[in-house]
Design an enzyme around this catalytic site. Sequence first.
Site, short mmCIF file in Angstrom:
data_model
loop_
_atom_site.label_atom_id
_atom_site.label_comp_id
_atom_site.label_asym_id
_atom_site.label_seq_id
_atom_site.Cartn_x
_atom_site.Cartn_y
_atom_site.Cartn_z
N GLU A 1 6.35 -23.48 -28.83
CA GLU A 1 5.56 -23.26 -30.05
C GLU A 1 5.87 -21.84 -30.53
O GLU A 1 5.56 -20.87 -29.84
CB GLU A 1 4.07 -23.40 -29.72
N ARG B 1 3.23 -15.27 -36.19
CA ARG B 1 2.63 -13.95 -35.99
C ARG B 1 3.69 -12.87 -36.16
O ARG B 1 3.46 -11.71 -35.82
CB ARG B 1 1.99 -13.85 -34.60
N LYS C 1 -6.30 -28.85 -29.95
CA LYS C 1 -6.20 -27.59 -29.22
C LYS C 1 -7.64 -27.14 -28.94
O LYS C 1 -8.53 -27.33 -29.77
CB LYS C 1 -5.47 -26.60 -30.12
#
Length: 214
Positions: free
Chosen positions: A46, A50, A133
């Site tokens: 993943e 960011r 999640k």
Amino acid sequence: MLANMDHEIYTQLAETKLLPLYTATDLSCLDKLEEILINNEVRFIEVTFRSELAAQAMKKLSASGELTVGAGTVRSLEEAETAIENGAKFIVSPAVVPEVIDYCLKQDIPVFPGTATPGDIQRALAYGIKVVKFFPADIYGGLKAIKALSGPFYDVQFLPTGGIDKNNFIEYLSDKHVIGVGGSFIISEALILKDDGATASAKLEELVGLLQSN
Ligand code: 3PG
């Protein structure tokens, strides 16, 4: 439109169990990253939004077709679009983001919305999403919370992230409601840069060893 829960990404995650969360600030690490993941049979990654290099990193890591690359920290429709254009095969968000979910469902791209409360999970369920999640797992009660949430949400599976590490990941995975665990503890750019991947590789090997012996 409801989510396609028969998508092969879910099967793959249930088999691999580890979802490395990776933030790229140096594209020169990506070949080594791919090599380490393949050598350890962790063919999942993943890549988070960011850093400014997120899209480029997704594209590069997707190129060989050896890894299943997803996008993380997806908080907007634009990020979801960029991710999929650059090879992402699944999307992870820190929250339930309706425009991201709608877009992914239309594209038949699995999306893992971030949830922490019964209300969040219920909102994900409204889209037919049954794998969510659970974030930030350690702050929101860890495995104890997952066990409690699995009462009413008995048909939901969780991907906990946030504060997962070498010492607790096996315990999380021992719960049948946990499909896999994610986080930055699996591999990181800083670790790869340290000694051209030697430590990163040894650490991942150790995690996979723990996984296999449990
Ligand atoms: C996430 O977005 O999933 C978390 O920031 C991961 O947390 P970690 O760095 O503690 O693994």
